[in-house]
Enzyme design. Sequence first.
Site, PDB file in Angstrom:
ATOM      1  N   LYS A  35       0.261 -30.882  -6.479  1.00 49.91           N
ATOM      2  CA  LYS A  35       0.059 -32.169  -6.071  1.00 49.91           C
ATOM      3  C   LYS A  35       2.628 -32.360  -6.188  1.00 49.91           C
ATOM      4  O   LYS A  35       2.690 -33.306  -5.405  1.00 49.91           O
ATOM      5  CB  LYS A  35      -0.528 -32.733  -6.006  1.00 49.91           C
ATOM      6  CG  LYS A  35      -2.267 -31.640  -5.516  1.00 49.91           C
ATOM      7  CD  LYS A  35      -3.001 -33.517  -4.575  1.00 49.91           C
ATOM      8  CE  LYS A  35      -4.356 -32.569  -4.041  1.00 49.91           C
ATOM      9  NZ  LYS A  35      -5.230 -33.372  -3.848  1.00 49.91           N
ATOM     10  N   GLU A  61      -1.544 -42.769  -6.627  1.00 50.27           N
ATOM     11  CA  GLU A  61      -0.500 -43.111  -4.830  1.00 50.27           C
ATOM     12  C   GLU A  61      -1.339 -44.374  -4.724  1.00 50.27           C
ATOM     13  O   GLU A  61      -1.614 -44.482  -5.009  1.00 50.27           O
ATOM     14  CB  GLU A  61      -0.677 -41.790  -4.475  1.00 50.27           C
ATOM     15  CG  GLU A  61       0.205 -41.468  -3.455  1.00 50.27           C
ATOM     16  CD  GLU A  61      -0.352 -40.325  -2.687  1.00 50.27           C
ATOM     17  OE1 GLU A  61       0.152 -38.811  -2.876  1.00 50.27           O
ATOM     18  OE2 GLU A  61      -0.897 -40.697  -1.834  1.00 50.27           O
ATOM     19  N   ASN A 107      -2.267 -27.670   3.244  1.00 54.59           N
ATOM     20  CA  ASN A 107      -2.877 -26.177   2.756  1.00 54.59           C
ATOM     21  C   ASN A 107      -2.616 -25.240   3.133  1.00 54.59           C
ATOM     22  O   ASN A 107      -2.195 -25.103   4.440  1.00 54.59           O
ATOM     23  CB  ASN A 107      -4.289 -27.477   3.421  1.00 54.59           C
ATOM     24  CG  ASN A 107      -5.063 -28.686   3.115  1.00 54.59           C
ATOM     25  OD1 ASN A 107      -5.299 -29.000   1.181  1.00 54.59           O
ATOM     26  ND2 ASN A 107      -5.189 -29.684   3.451  1.00 54.59           N
ATOM     27  N   LYS A 167      -5.903 -39.117  -8.213  1.00 56.69           N
ATOM     28  CA  LYS A 167      -6.256 -37.622  -7.016  1.00 56.69           C
ATOM     29  C   LYS A 167      -5.438 -36.094  -8.163  1.00 56.69           C
ATOM     30  O   LYS A 167      -5.043 -36.706  -9.241  1.00 56.69           O
ATOM     31  CB  LYS A 167      -5.202 -37.147  -6.487  1.00 56.69           C
ATOM     32  CG  LYS A 167      -5.342 -38.411  -4.769  1.00 56.69           C
ATOM     33  CD  LYS A 167      -3.897 -37.913  -4.132  1.00 56.69           C
ATOM     34  CE  LYS A 167      -4.264 -38.371  -2.826  1.00 56.69           C
ATOM     35  NZ  LYS A 167      -3.321 -38.101  -1.908  1.00 56.69           N
ATOM     36  N   GLY A 186      -9.498 -31.321  -1.114  1.00 60.38           N
ATOM     37  CA  GLY A 186     -11.307 -31.691  -0.238  1.00 60.38           C
ATOM     38  C   GLY A 186     -12.071 -33.096  -1.008  1.00 60.38           C
ATOM     39  O   GLY A 186     -12.968 -33.168  -1.059  1.00 60.38           O
ATOM     40  N   GLY A 187     -10.706 -33.209  -1.960  1.00 59.44           N
ATOM     41  CA  GLY A 187     -11.310 -35.541  -2.017  1.00 59.44           C
ATOM     42  C   GLY A 187     -12.258 -35.059  -3.826  1.00 59.44           C
ATOM     43  O   GLY A 187     -12.935 -36.611  -4.035  1.00 59.44           O
ATOM     44  N   ARG A 199      -4.005 -22.761   3.917  1.00 58.53           N
ATOM     45  CA  ARG A 199      -5.596 -22.126   3.769  1.00 58.53           C
ATOM     46  C   ARG A 199      -5.716 -22.556   5.580  1.00 58.53           C
ATOM     47  O   ARG A 199      -5.088 -23.456   6.268  1.00 58.53           O
ATOM     48  CB  ARG A 199      -6.691 -22.550   3.497  1.00 58.53           C
ATOM     49  CG  ARG A 199      -6.863 -23.963   3.149  1.00 58.53           C
ATOM     50  CD  ARG A 199      -7.947 -24.083   2.219  1.00 58.53           C
ATOM     51  NE  ARG A 199      -8.425 -25.887   1.868  1.00 58.53           N
ATOM     52  CZ  ARG A 199      -8.147 -26.634   3.025  1.00 58.53           C
ATOM     53  NH1 ARG A 199      -8.740 -26.570   4.182  1.00 58.53           N
ATOM     54  NH2 ARG A 199      -7.937 -27.569   1.770  1.00 58.53           N
ATOM     55  N   HIS A 210      -5.021 -40.253   9.453  1.00 60.23           N
ATOM     56  CA  HIS A 210      -4.986 -39.405   8.551  1.00 60.23           C
ATOM     57  C   HIS A 210      -4.891 -38.408   9.771  1.00 60.23           C
ATOM     58  O   HIS A 210      -5.580 -37.674  11.022  1.00 60.23           O
ATOM     59  CB  HIS A 210      -5.502 -38.697   7.737  1.00 60.23           C
ATOM     60  CG  HIS A 210      -6.219 -36.984   6.907  1.00 60.23           C
ATOM     61  ND1 HIS A 210      -6.098 -37.225   6.068  1.00 60.23           N
ATOM     62  CD2 HIS A 210      -5.645 -36.464   8.348  1.00 60.23           C
ATOM     63  CE1 HIS A 210      -6.105 -35.565   5.770  1.00 60.23           C
ATOM     64  NE2 HIS A 210      -5.559 -34.974   7.080  1.00 60.23           N
ATOM     65  N   PHE A 270      -2.698 -46.872  -2.530  1.00 61.97           N
ATOM     66  CA  PHE A 270      -3.254 -46.182  -1.607  1.00 61.97           C
ATOM     67  C   PHE A 270      -2.579 -47.546   0.037  1.00 61.97           C
ATOM     68  O   PHE A 270      -2.800 -48.723  -0.484  1.00 61.97           O
ATOM     69  CB  PHE A 270      -4.976 -46.921  -2.019  1.00 61.97           C
ATOM     70  CG  PHE A 270      -5.836 -47.235  -1.450  1.00 61.97           C
ATOM     71  CD1 PHE A 270      -6.154 -45.956  -0.812  1.00 61.97           C
ATOM     72  CD2 PHE A 270      -6.136 -47.798  -0.156  1.00 61.97           C
ATOM     73  CE1 PHE A 270      -6.926 -45.570   0.275  1.00 61.97           C
ATOM     74  CE2 PHE A 270      -6.785 -47.788   0.440  1.00 61.97           C
ATOM     75  CZ  PHE A 270      -7.462 -46.371   0.890  1.00 61.97           C
TER      76      PHE A 270
END
Lengths: 170, 510
Positions: B119, B203, B293, B161, B167-168, B295, B211, B205
């Site tokens: 990231k 980061e 992402n 993060k 995926g959280g 994918r 999103h 918030f």
Amino acid sequence: MLRYLVTIDGHEYDIEMEYRAEGFDVSLNGKKRKVIQYKLGESRSLLLVDGQSHEVDVRGGCLDSSKIIFMQGQEIPGQIEDYNLAQLRKTAGMTTAAAIDRTVRAPMPGLVVEVKVAKGDSVTKGQPLLVIEAMKMENIIKAQGDGTVKEIYVEVGKSVEKAGKMLEFE
Amino acid sequence: MKRSIRKILIANRGEIAVRVIRACRDMGLTSVAVYSEADCTAYHVRLADEAYLIGEALSSESYLVHDKIIDVAKKSGADAIHPGYGFLAENATFAQRCADEGIIFIGPSPKTIAMLGDKIQARRAAIEANLPVVPGAEIDAANVHKALETAADVRFPILIKATAGGGGKGMRMVEKAEEFEEAVKRASSEALSAFGDGRVFIEHFLQRPRHIEIQILCDHHGNCIHLGERECSIQRRHQKLIEESPSPFVTEKLRQEMGEAAIKIARSTGYVGAGTVEFMVDQEGHYYFLEVNTRLQVEHPVTEMVTGFDLVREQVRIAEGDVLGYDQSDIRFSGHAIECRICAEDPEQGFVPSSGVLKNYRIPSGPGVRVDSGVVIFSEVPVYYDPLIAKLIVWGKDRDEAILRTRRALDEYRVSGLKTTLGFHQAVMDNATFRQGKLSTSFLAEEYPDNRFIQLDDTVRETAAIALALDKFLRARKIAVSNNSSSRRGDSNWKQFHRRKNLRNFGGSR
């Protein structure tokens, strides 16, 4: 004719039921309903309540008083008792709630990633006991009250089933 | 550089494996499934042309083991591997291994995956490509004192993060400095166990952001287009639950701007394949780069429904070295699509996973309805994997039609044996704020602060009560009948047949 006391979502229903050749005569809290039932296989059936169509699936052991009704995309827990027995129980001031459980059970299936206490430890309310990883998240299981750890049933790296015994207090 | 693909190994399970197998069939390609001991009779195993057992239930013993997957690919003669999402989808080491073994990995190059999967590096790439980013910084989890200073600069509330994450997983929101230390430790430990890399970054918030993400397609020849946006604001703990395209918030101008931004970062990083550039968008319409992402996304079908593209087919074509063969001006959007993730979870208990056997399972159909399901009736949902069992994707000519149709399809769905998110989705489709399109990632927390989604109406409650009483009544009667069965023996089958017929007629006389 049979009479039941059914509890759904905190609402009580006094239900009287009788079989007739053309269906069931039902009285629900005094309101008359005509019900037709067709078996769909296993525990599923189609109910026509005064012509209103509902597909229902009633699941649970045959002697259980608590069952689960699956309908309209929802899972609805319900309790059923014989009406007269329920009245007796109520006048005697009894509740059906089980005795307070000294057993800590898994709130979800998952993997045990950490056991933070040992046998014989005394813990206070809110103290972290275990960490379970379920579906990508770590969940901390905390003590619901004060007590001494009597037995630990799980190991780090092993999985637990939902409601599986994890730990017991004295 | 054109290489033809005839046989694809799908290194995944569940609905996404089924999705890729279907694309293989549609393209006339042979599909190879792999499965763990927990998935012997899983739907993806039944649908594939070939299937091979690769180990024990734990994914670290099966779906995540590079050697086993490569071994099956060689044994079966597969010339490509599709990783789906999750598992090995964003694993650069695995992608490199495929390349070394002469197997096509359907996704971007190992170098791109590694760079965008980190990231910090992805953020740097975004800044270099002139994309706006949210204030943030890398921290050292071992040095909490220093980290706390950095946190003060970034400003609370703060999001922690995993640097290697997605995926959280390993993600934590911290409102106050006092909660910071414990949260950093927990996030770092989660990141370490999940990705083998405990690095975390923080980061600022954003308050009530949306999103919104852009789907991109880039070939080996420098062609790169976007397929519009998906809004995925209905989330809980950073897990998306409902996605839609187009976003009710995005104007034609914003779509163009965000689309161009997505293409810019794709070009600057040499991206090849299908990918998603994620943004946070504040209520004023300012957008900030979040991550790429590398994918196929869970929510890719909403884009397919409004563009008519088959994204898996495009992935395969790109991997073969094909030219896209269309440019941005060829892309047309039609109608509105909504996806509901049907998970084996109990929404009322904070979405705890529920496992077991599907005693009944019937999926909806009809106009505009698509179900990507990884299960069938009597399937077992094991504890070891993601709780997503199916995705309901619904198309309508506009958002209102799509919402009503989704509601209809949810009502048609039949599931027993497990708790699912069906009732939750019904509640959201009926929610006035949702219907007005006023979305944000705080939607669930604001609208359902106590996790109570389902409001049973009188009819449902009463019918459930009758069903329960009837169940008991029939059991009691059955016992009574069997007790004096001798008097019943005289009933001929014909008599019973007519009795039943009469019952039916009564039901049909409405």
